[in-house]
Design an enzyme around this catalytic site. Structure first.
Site, mmCIF file in Angstrom:
data_model
loop_
_atom_site.group_PDB
_atom_site.id
_atom_site.type_symbol
_atom_site.label_atom_id
_atom_site.label_comp_id
_atom_site.label_asym_id
_atom_site.label_seq_id
_atom_site.Cartn_x
_atom_site.Cartn_y
_atom_site.Cartn_z
ATOM 1 N N LEU A 1 2.636 1.448 10.242
ATOM 2 C CA LEU A 1 2.532 1.209 8.655
ATOM 3 C C LEU A 1 0.931 1.306 8.385
ATOM 4 C CD1 LEU A 1 4.445 -2.439 8.464
ATOM 5 C CD2 LEU A 1 5.134 0.195 7.821
ATOM 6 N N ASP A 2 0.956 1.791 7.242
ATOM 7 C CA ASP A 2 -0.455 2.087 6.674
ATOM 8 C C ASP A 2 -1.231 0.680 6.820
ATOM 9 O OD1 ASP A 2 0.278 4.487 6.092
ATOM 10 O OD2 ASP A 2 0.453 4.310 3.933
ATOM 11 N N ARG A 3 -2.669 0.842 6.752
ATOM 12 C CA ARG A 3 -3.493 -0.439 6.972
ATOM 13 C C ARG A 3 -3.206 -1.402 6.006
ATOM 14 N NH1 ARG A 3 -10.154 -0.399 6.453
ATOM 15 N NH2 ARG A 3 -10.323 -2.681 6.911
#
Length: 237
Positions: free
Chosen positions: A102-104
């Site tokens: 998952l993106d930051r």
């Protein structure tokens, strides 16, 4: 066959880095012989000892985490916090890895496991494990958004996505739920961008049969037997 360092970390001896030191110091034997190679492949039924004490590898562990914003979907980073930093000592020893990223700035459900086959099955597009996301958008979607997603939208780099389902959409709230079956880099954000709407907030709600539910941000739990069995089936295992 399994790497010696992984065997020991999954037996609860310590982290990968810790057991590598033990191996290098000659404190580990395999079938009666000292082994100083952490990458050595050993059989599941090998007799492994540390300081003369037998070590038996524990079973695989798989958890569901509600990833907070600001954390990397990684096991370690020199500068930024990772999801592994959220694990308690009991689980940190199992060398759990994120099954996909998952993106930051993205929050929500993240599966972490030390079962490499399951990890691969979850992230492989060929297995088609579904992921459901809720996205808040900065602009309305076009009237034909559902049809375009279902037929596979083409991203700015020319990649054509697998068919996706627009499960729900509220034009009043600019809130959409989408089901995808792959996980390319920034894919959900890029899919909506191709429809003329940028994602301003993104949350993953489910992976296969496993749902986020009311798990609080930063917390995690082991999967139930039913969830785990369903996830293995979804991953084709």
């Amino acid at each position: 066959m399994i790497r010696l360092d992984r065997y020991l970390s999954e037996a609860g001896v310590g982290s990968r880095s810790e057991v590598k030191k033990l191996i290098a110091w000659g404190r580990v034997t395999v079938d009666g012989k000292v082994c100083r190679d952490p990458s050595a492949k050993i059989a599941e039924n090998s007799a492994v000892t540390v300081d003369g004490k037998p070590e038996i590898r524990t079973e695989f562990r798989t958890i569901a985490m509600n990833k907070p914003a600001g954390y990397l979907s990684a096991t370690e980073d020199k500068n930024l916090p990772t999801v592994s930093d959220l694990l308690t000592d009991r689980y940190a020893r199992f060398d759990l890895k994120p099954a996909g990223r998952l993106d930051r700035d993205t929050v929500g459900l993240l599966i972490m496991t030390n079962d490499g086959a399951l990890n691969h099955g979850i992230i492989s597009p060929g297995r088609g494990v579904s992921k459901v996301y809720e996205a808040r958008l900065d602009a309305p979607l076009p009237p034909d958004a559902a049809e375009r997603l279902a037929s596979g939208v083409t991203l700015e780099d020319g990649y054509t996505c697998l068919p996706a389902e627009l499960m729900s959409y509220s034009a009043e709230e600019d809130l959409a739920r989408i089901k995808v079956h792959e996980g390319k880099y920034h894919q959900v954000k890029r899919m909506f961008a191709s429809l003329g709407a940028n994602v301003v907030a993104l949350k993953r709600l489910s992976v296969g049969p496993v749902e986020l539910g009311d798990l609080a941000e930063g917390e995690f739990r082991e999967l139930s037997g039913e969830e785990l069995a369903g996830l293995y089936r979804a991953a084709g295992l």
